[in-house]
Write a protein that holds these residues in place. Structure first.
Motif, short mmCIF file in Angstrom:
data_model
loop_
_atom_site.label_atom_id
_atom_site.label_comp_id
_atom_site.label_asym_id
_atom_site.label_seq_id
_atom_site.Cartn_x
_atom_site.Cartn_y
_atom_site.Cartn_z
N GLU A 190 18.69 22.33 12.90
CA GLU A 190 17.92 21.80 11.93
C GLU A 190 17.95 22.75 10.80
OE1 GLU A 190 13.88 19.71 13.64
OE2 GLU A 190 13.87 21.95 13.65
N LEU A 191 17.63 22.28 9.37
CA LEU A 191 17.57 22.90 8.40
C LEU A 191 16.31 22.67 7.55
CD1 LEU A 191 19.51 24.14 5.96
CD2 LEU A 191 19.85 21.80 5.04
N ILE A 192 15.93 23.83 7.23
CA ILE A 192 14.49 23.79 6.38
C ILE A 192 14.89 23.22 4.95
CG2 ILE A 192 12.66 25.37 5.36
CD1 ILE A 192 13.24 27.27 7.37
N THR A 193 14.23 22.21 4.64
CA THR A 193 14.72 21.55 3.34
C THR A 193 13.54 21.81 2.30
OG1 THR A 193 13.42 19.47 3.87
CG2 THR A 193 15.73 19.58 4.20
N ALA A 194 12.21 22.25 2.52
CA ALA A 194 11.48 22.48 1.69
C ALA A 194 9.93 23.15 2.39
CB ALA A 194 10.83 21.22 0.76
N VAL A 195 9.17 23.64 1.45
CA VAL A 195 7.85 24.09 1.77
C VAL A 195 6.82 23.34 0.85
CG1 VAL A 195 6.28 25.77 1.93
CG2 VAL A 195 8.55 26.30 2.76
N ASP A 196 5.85 22.58 1.59
CA ASP A 196 4.71 21.94 0.60
C ASP A 196 3.50 22.53 0.81
OD1 ASP A 196 6.58 19.92 0.48
OD2 ASP A 196 5.68 18.56 1.58
N LEU A 197 2.91 22.86 -0.39
CA LEU A 197 1.61 23.49 -0.51
C LEU A 197 0.66 22.36 -0.72
CD1 LEU A 197 2.68 26.57 -2.83
CD2 LEU A 197 2.45 26.36 -0.54
N PRO A 198 -0.51 22.39 0.14
CA PRO A 198 -1.54 21.41 -0.33
C PRO A 198 -2.26 21.88 -1.67
CG PRO A 198 -2.27 23.11 1.46
CD PRO A 198 -0.95 23.30 1.13
N PRO A 199 -2.86 20.77 -2.15
CA PRO A 199 -3.59 21.14 -3.29
C PRO A 199 -4.56 22.28 -3.34
CG PRO A 199 -4.26 18.95 -2.61
CD PRO A 199 -3.45 19.82 -1.56
N PRO A 200 -4.38 23.24 -4.37
CA PRO A 200 -5.02 24.54 -4.27
C PRO A 200 -6.58 24.54 -4.01
CG PRO A 200 -4.84 23.98 -6.63
CD PRO A 200 -3.99 22.95 -5.63
N LEU A 201 -6.93 25.52 -3.13
CA LEU A 201 -8.27 25.73 -2.89
C LEU A 201 -9.21 26.34 -3.83
CD1 LEU A 201 -7.81 27.35 0.85
CD2 LEU A 201 -8.76 25.13 0.40
N PRO A 202 -10.30 25.98 -3.75
CA PRO A 202 -11.30 26.57 -4.88
C PRO A 202 -11.20 28.05 -4.57
CG PRO A 202 -12.58 25.27 -3.35
CD PRO A 202 -11.23 25.00 -3.21
N GLY A 203 -11.91 28.76 -5.74
CA GLY A 203 -12.05 30.27 -5.63
C GLY A 203 -10.90 31.03 -5.95
N ARG A 204 -10.68 32.27 -5.58
CA ARG A 204 -9.87 33.19 -5.90
C ARG A 204 -9.20 33.67 -4.68
NH1 ARG A 204 -12.89 37.66 -9.31
NH2 ARG A 204 -10.60 38.29 -9.63
N SER A 205 -7.71 34.00 -5.06
CA SER A 205 -6.98 34.71 -3.79
C SER A 205 -6.34 36.24 -4.27
CB SER A 205 -5.97 33.54 -3.61
OG SER A 205 -4.89 33.35 -4.67
N HIS A 206 -6.00 36.69 -3.31
CA HIS A 206 -5.26 38.04 -3.34
C HIS A 206 -4.45 38.42 -2.34
CE1 HIS A 206 -4.67 42.00 -4.96
NE2 HIS A 206 -5.24 42.69 -3.91
#
Length: 327
Positions: free
Chosen positions: A210-226
């Motif tokens: 198997e080959l990794i083809t991509a990484v999908d990110l869901p719509p951004p969550l509200p708030g802040r990240s770190h």
């Protein structure tokens, strides 16, 4: 000297067809694989170069998420305007990893497949390693285990996952897209990496060929990240403990929280019980302290890494304070 064959894949289907031959491994940036090959840890008979495949794009998805191709470099991913704007925790994690030169070469797909930096795995002269040679034993348990796991380890292996990026992706609920000879499939990032159990030689859920083809990110969550990384030196060092958090505080109370630890387990460690501890409660110092304590409940330290339990708690407190604007 063992002969090794090199092929350059024309497209994804060609790469998968070439991978049907026994002993074949894919190579992108090669920042991890070539080191392991030179030290005799990995012994591929054939390398299939996937670095020139059309998997080097970053595009918005119809639902507001983002797709990052597997051959996108860590540098490009970290500095892409949409990643920096919408997924700050991922940008911070990528920029904290390795050196600028390595980030320029390392790919997103390769980052997901990084192997542990356990001394006993990377240096065969130091002792036995079940990850390197299944059934041989784990010298780290009674050896120098300062960088090793305090959560999720087994009698077979106490190594840790070295990826910063994967910790952030876990906090974002990313999806890993794979393609093999039996078609395409999608694996949630939390299920992609494995705990060691009885088979520490299996790092991920990826299947042969198997080959990794991509990484999908869901719509951004509200708030802040770190993303907070604690390490022995300011650059070019792997995490002793890291924390990825996404925090949404509304009217003084926590509406949503994602909390993932790195450097403490065989995979990014999602602190689900700790998330429950904070979610719905007032965002204050007492709740933050309770959350930090819950995140390391059940920790099993070894002789040289007991400090990680307290270090992880302090790191969680600092990361939450920063994300919540209390720092």
């Amino acid at each position: 000297m063992q002969s090794i064959y090199y092929d350059r894949a024309r497209d994804v289907d060609h790469a998968i067809a070439l991978a049907r031959q026994p002993g074949t491994m894919f190579i992108g940036g090669g920042t991890n694989l070539l080191d392991l090959y030179k030290s005799g840890i990995e012994r591929p008979l054939r390398l299939v170069d996937v670095s020139r495949l059309a998997l080097d794009g970053i595009e918005e998805l119809p639902d507001g998420g983002l797709r990052i191709g597997a051959t996108v470099s860590n540098t490009i991913a970290a500095n892409h305007p949409l990643v920096r704007e919408r997924y700050r925790v991922l940008s911070e994690a990528l920029l904290s990893g390795a050196s600028a030169q390595l980030r320029n070469m390392a790919t997103v797909g390769g980052n997901l497949l990084q192997r542990t930096r356990c001394y006993y795995f990377t240096d065969p002269t130091l002792g036995a390693c079940n990850k390197r040679e299944p059934g041989s034993g784990c010298a780290a348990k009674d050896g120098y285990n300062r960088i090793h796991a305090i959560l999720g380890a087994s009698e077979e292996c106490i190594a840790t996952n070295p990826s910063d990026m994967s910790v952030a992706l876990c906090a974002l609920d990313a999806i890993v897209r794979l393609k093999g000879e039996h078609g395409e499939r999608q694996v949630p990032i939390g299920q992609f990496h494995r705990l060691p159990g009885d088979h520490p030689e299996l790092d991920t859920d990826i299947r042969p060929g198997e080959l990794i083809t991509a990484v999908d990110l869901p719509p951004p969550l509200p708030g802040r990240s770190h993303y907070l990384k604690v390490r022995d030196r300011a650059s070019y060092a792997f995490a002793l403990v890291s924390v990825a958090t996404v925090l949404d505080v509304q009217r003084g109370a926590v509406r949503e929280l994602r909390l993932v630890l790195g450097g403490v387990a065989h995979k990014p460690w999602r602190a689900m019980e700790a998330e429950k501890e904070l979610r719905g409660n007032a965002f204050d110092e007492l709740t933050i302290e309770r959350t930090a304590h819950a995140a390391v409940a059940g920790a099993r330290p070894y002789v040289h890494n007991a400090f990680k339990v307290e270090l992880a708690q302090h790191a969680i407190v600092r990361a939450l304070r920063t994300a919540g604007g209390l720092a």
